[in-house]
Design a protein around this motif. Structure first.
Motif, PDB file in Angstrom:
ATOM      1  N   UNK A 103       0.655  -1.138   0.068  1.00  0.00           N
ATOM      2  CA  UNK A 103       0.129   0.082  -0.008  1.00  0.00           C
ATOM      3  C   UNK A 103       0.742   1.346   0.051  1.00  0.00           C
ATOM      4  N   UNK A 104       2.123   1.213   0.693  1.00  0.00           N
ATOM      5  CA  UNK A 104       2.991   2.297   0.594  1.00  0.00           C
ATOM      6  C   UNK A 104       3.540   2.659  -1.063  1.00  0.00           C
ATOM      7  N   UNK A 105       3.737   1.475  -1.676  1.00  0.00           N
ATOM      8  CA  UNK A 105       4.048   1.597  -2.976  1.00  0.00           C
ATOM      9  C   UNK A 105       2.907   2.256  -3.693  1.00  0.00           C
ATOM     10  N   UNK A 106       1.935   1.892  -3.585  1.00  0.00           N
ATOM     11  CA  UNK A 106       0.590   2.375  -4.382  1.00  0.00           C
ATOM     12  C   UNK A 106       0.444   3.714  -4.083  1.00  0.00           C
ATOM     13  N   UNK A 107       0.742   4.091  -2.703  1.00  0.00           N
ATOM     14  CA  UNK A 107       0.727   5.742  -2.378  1.00  0.00           C
ATOM     15  C   UNK A 107       1.758   6.508  -3.277  1.00  0.00           C
ATOM     16  N   UNK A 108       3.008   6.030  -3.711  1.00  0.00           N
ATOM     17  CA  UNK A 108       3.817   6.517  -4.443  1.00  0.00           C
ATOM     18  C   UNK A 108       3.566   6.197  -5.984  1.00  0.00           C
ATOM     19  N   UNK A 109       2.601   5.556  -6.367  1.00  0.00           N
ATOM     20  CA  UNK A 109       2.158   5.837  -7.702  1.00  0.00           C
ATOM     21  C   UNK A 109       2.621   4.248  -8.458  1.00  0.00           C
ATOM     22  N   UNK A 165     -11.695   7.016   2.775  1.00  0.00           N
ATOM     23  CA  UNK A 165     -11.033   7.146   1.659  1.00  0.00           C
ATOM     24  C   UNK A 165     -11.592   8.172   0.878  1.00  0.00           C
ATOM     25  N   UNK A 166     -12.764   8.589   0.658  1.00  0.00           N
ATOM     26  CA  UNK A 166     -13.497   9.546  -0.173  1.00  0.00           C
ATOM     27  C   UNK A 166     -12.813  10.962   0.700  1.00  0.00           C
ATOM     28  N   UNK A 167     -13.199  11.128   2.066  1.00  0.00           N
ATOM     29  CA  UNK A 167     -12.774  12.403   2.541  1.00  0.00           C
ATOM     30  C   UNK A 167     -11.010  12.846   2.475  1.00  0.00           C
ATOM     31  N   UNK A 168     -10.328  11.634   2.708  1.00  0.00           N
ATOM     32  CA  UNK A 168      -8.852  11.984   2.424  1.00  0.00           C
ATOM     33  C   UNK A 168      -8.505  12.282   1.024  1.00  0.00           C
ATOM     34  N   UNK A 169      -9.163  11.377   0.042  1.00  0.00           N
ATOM     35  CA  UNK A 169      -8.852  11.805  -1.315  1.00  0.00           C
ATOM     36  C   UNK A 169      -9.318  13.198  -1.585  1.00  0.00           C
ATOM     37  N   UNK A 170     -10.523  13.549  -1.315  1.00  0.00           N
ATOM     38  CA  UNK A 170     -10.785  14.785  -1.554  1.00  0.00           C
ATOM     39  C   UNK A 170     -10.197  15.947  -1.080  1.00  0.00           C
ATOM     40  N   UNK A 171      -9.666  15.826  -0.003  1.00  0.00           N
ATOM     41  CA  UNK A 171      -9.020  16.898   0.895  1.00  0.00           C
ATOM     42  C   UNK A 171      -7.476  16.917   0.734  1.00  0.00           C
ATOM     43  N   UNK A 172      -7.082  15.826   0.696  1.00  0.00           N
ATOM     44  CA  UNK A 172      -5.299  15.650   0.667  1.00  0.00           C
ATOM     45  C   UNK A 172      -4.855  14.730  -0.363  1.00  0.00           C
ATOM     46  N   UNK A 173      -5.655  14.326  -1.273  1.00  0.00           N
ATOM     47  CA  UNK A 173      -5.417  13.438  -2.299  1.00  0.00           C
ATOM     48  C   UNK A 173      -5.261  12.041  -2.277  1.00  0.00           C
ATOM     49  N   UNK A 174      -5.066  11.312  -3.424  1.00  0.00           N
ATOM     50  CA  UNK A 174      -5.136   9.767  -3.467  1.00  0.00           C
ATOM     51  C   UNK A 174      -3.838   9.281  -2.527  1.00  0.00           C
ATOM     52  N   UNK A 175      -2.587   9.745  -2.944  1.00  0.00           N
ATOM     53  CA  UNK A 175      -1.558   9.142  -2.041  1.00  0.00           C
ATOM     54  C   UNK A 175      -1.879   9.112  -0.523  1.00  0.00           C
ATOM     55  N   UNK A 176      -2.589  10.251  -0.150  1.00  0.00           N
ATOM     56  CA  UNK A 176      -2.506  10.157   1.419  1.00  0.00           C
ATOM     57  C   UNK A 176      -3.636   9.165   1.905  1.00  0.00           C
ATOM     58  N   UNK A 177      -4.685   9.022   0.833  1.00  0.00           N
ATOM     59  CA  UNK A 177      -5.743   8.017   1.202  1.00  0.00           C
ATOM     60  C   UNK A 177      -5.151   6.553   1.195  1.00  0.00           C
ATOM     61  N   UNK A 178      -4.328   6.367   0.285  1.00  0.00           N
ATOM     62  CA  UNK A 178      -3.500   4.822   0.170  1.00  0.00           C
ATOM     63  C   UNK A 178      -2.397   4.731   1.311  1.00  0.00           C
ATOM     64  N   UNK A 179      -1.727   5.794   1.625  1.00  0.00           N
ATOM     65  CA  UNK A 179      -0.943   5.585   2.820  1.00  0.00           C
ATOM     66  C   UNK A 179      -1.858   5.447   4.198  1.00  0.00           C
ATOM     67  N   UNK A 180      -3.013   5.572   4.271  1.00  0.00           N
ATOM     68  CA  UNK A 180      -3.690   5.215   5.601  1.00  0.00           C
ATOM     69  C   UNK A 180      -3.877   3.810   5.380  1.00  0.00           C
ATOM     70  N   UNK A 181      -3.919   3.035   4.294  1.00  0.00           N
ATOM     71  CA  UNK A 181      -4.084   1.681   4.224  1.00  0.00           C
ATOM     72  C   UNK A 181      -2.710   1.051   4.523  1.00  0.00           C
ATOM     73  N   UNK A 182      -1.911   1.615   4.260  1.00  0.00           N
ATOM     74  CA  UNK A 182      -0.504   1.092   4.781  1.00  0.00           C
ATOM     75  C   UNK A 182      -0.095   1.141   6.037  1.00  0.00           C
ATOM     76  N   UNK A 183      -0.669   2.379   6.720  1.00  0.00           N
ATOM     77  CA  UNK A 183      -0.475   2.384   8.192  1.00  0.00           C
ATOM     78  C   UNK A 183      -1.462   1.474   8.847  1.00  0.00           C
ATOM     79  N   UNK A 184      -2.595   1.221   8.318  1.00  0.00           N
ATOM     80  CA  UNK A 184      -3.515   0.135   8.905  1.00  0.00           C
ATOM     81  C   UNK A 184      -2.953  -1.295   9.040  1.00  0.00           C
TER      82      UNK A 184
END
Length: 421
Positions: A103-109, A165-184
């Protein structure tokens, strides 16, 4: 005389082994809840991410979605084999760490590398964590209770994923949303590293109560149910494919005057599953259904759910926008069908599998789910080719095929499964 649930004696309090079993189940439930949160963050956002940020067509994005869903559910077939060599605790531990990295790699694209590691991580974690739950309790009744709680925990983890995911992607971008998955997944790995080994060791000598039907009949029964799983998840996983596109492009994104976002619909099914689980449990206690009858009801509801979306498309969703109540009604029917098929399937694999084949057959069950998931993504290639009412009508027909398969095997299923629930 039947033992009290979980093997307890009410007069003397829970035994040490009972306490260990309960703690082991809690650890497994928290682990799967964190993992499911991470996974459904990606399910909610992947198609939108690929179409909006990578400018892929709906067909291309749906294919990527199908590859991701298919790969992550197919590799558990091999994860069960690997765990026979290195052990279940280590398999889950390595799997959770790989998911954290993926998920960290996905956050990096890095989409391709992320899918490879997601597939490997899921292969090691998913079937082995599920099989671990099946090994905690010896009897079918206790296992069914455990799997119901395990499945509820998975849905509790999935529930906030769509909103977050919708809240994070809208306000901070998709990478931040995917980073939350990595942290979980990092939290899941830390928990399993600290607690998983001792708890699994404490329950590893549990003697699993198996079906008394001949082994050949038990295996044939599983082979009949595998294609049913394929056809169910072919429709069910449209939640992250065609239903996401329908929510984005053909649904009025407002409910009770409140503006909603398309990814939020990913939280509808987990919320319904959590709410409906105790209600269905009460109903099935009052009016028991044989296991194969539950599978039959699940496939009928799957077909009905697709027919609702076909009707929504004919009503106006083919070209315009319709009320969100159409989608909510479809999710309602699918959620009841999910409860009739998915958690019961895990319990049945544990019950019907010969002990020496449990890991392999649990992996085969996930492989069947994988084929359905892959098919769900590949079906998405026809989203812009067919009218939407025809697309959903075709999905309803595939669930109808599963209904016919169950009906043709009623006698065999009744003989092997009996009235088990």
């Amino acid at each position: 005389m039947q033992a009290a649930p979980y093997g307890t004696d009410p007069s003397s309090g829970p035994s040490p082994s009972t306490v260990r079993q309960r703690i082991a189940l809690v650890v497994a439930c928290v682990t799967v809840g964190l993992e499911r949160f991470a996974f459904y963050v990606v399910v909610a956002l992947l198609l939108l991410f690929l179409t909006e940020r990578h400018h892929q067509s709906d067909a291309q994005a749906s294919t990527w979605y199908g590859v991701l869903m298919g790969a992550t559910y197919f590799t558990p077939l091999f994860g069960g084999m690997i765990s026979d060599r290195i052990g279940r605790w280590l398999s889950v531990n390595i799997g959770a760490f790989l998911l954290f990295v993926a998920y960290g790699l996905l956050s990096a694209g890095l989409l391709s590398a992320a899918i490879v590691l997601l597939s490997l991580g899921m292969g090691l974690l998913k079937a082995n964590l599920t099989a671990a739950v099946g090994s905690i309790y010896p009897t079918a009744i206790e296992r069914d209770i455990a799997f119901t709680r395990f499945y509820s925990a998975a849905n509790i983890g999935s529930l906030p994923a769509g909103f977050a995911s919708g809240w994070l992607a809208t306000r901070y971008g998709y990478p931040t949303a995917f980073l939350s998955a990595s942290c979980a997944c990092l939290l899941a790995w830390a928990l399993w590293s600290l607690a998983g080994r001792s708890l699994l060791t404490a329950t590893s000598h549990t003697q699993i109560e198996e079906s008394h039907a001949p082994e050949r009949d038990r295996l044939i029964t599983l082979y009949v149910l595998f294609p049913v799983a394929v056809l169910f998840f072919l429709s069910f996983q449209q939640s992250g494919a065609s239903l996401t596109l329908f929510a984005k492009e053909h649904t009025v994104l407002s409910l009770f005057g409140i503006t909603i976002e398309a990814p939020w619909f990913q939280s509808v099914s987990p919320a319904l599953v959590i709410g409906l689980t105790p209600l269905l449990g009460h109903l099935f206690k009052r009016w028991p259904l044989a296991t194969h009858s539950k599978f039959l009801m699940g496939m009928l509801l799957s077909s009905a759910s697709c027919l609702v979306m076909s009707a929504a498309s004919m009503y106006g969703g083919d070209t315009g926008r319709v009320s969100p109540w159409w989608l909510l009604s479809s999710y309602f029917l699918f959620s009841i069908g999910e409860l009739c098929v998915s958690p019961i399937g895990f319990s049945l694999v544990t019950k019907l599998s010969p002990k020496r084949l449990l890991g392999v057959l649990m992996g085969a069950w996930f492989a069947a789910i994988s084929l359905g998931n892959l098919g769900a993504g590949l079906m998405g290639r026809f989203w812009k080719v067919w009218p939407h009412h025809l697309f959903f009508g075709a999905l309803a027909a595939t669930s109808g095929i599963a209904v016919l398969l169950i009906l043709c095997q009623q006698r065999r299923l009744g003989r092997v499964l009996g009235g088990s629930t």
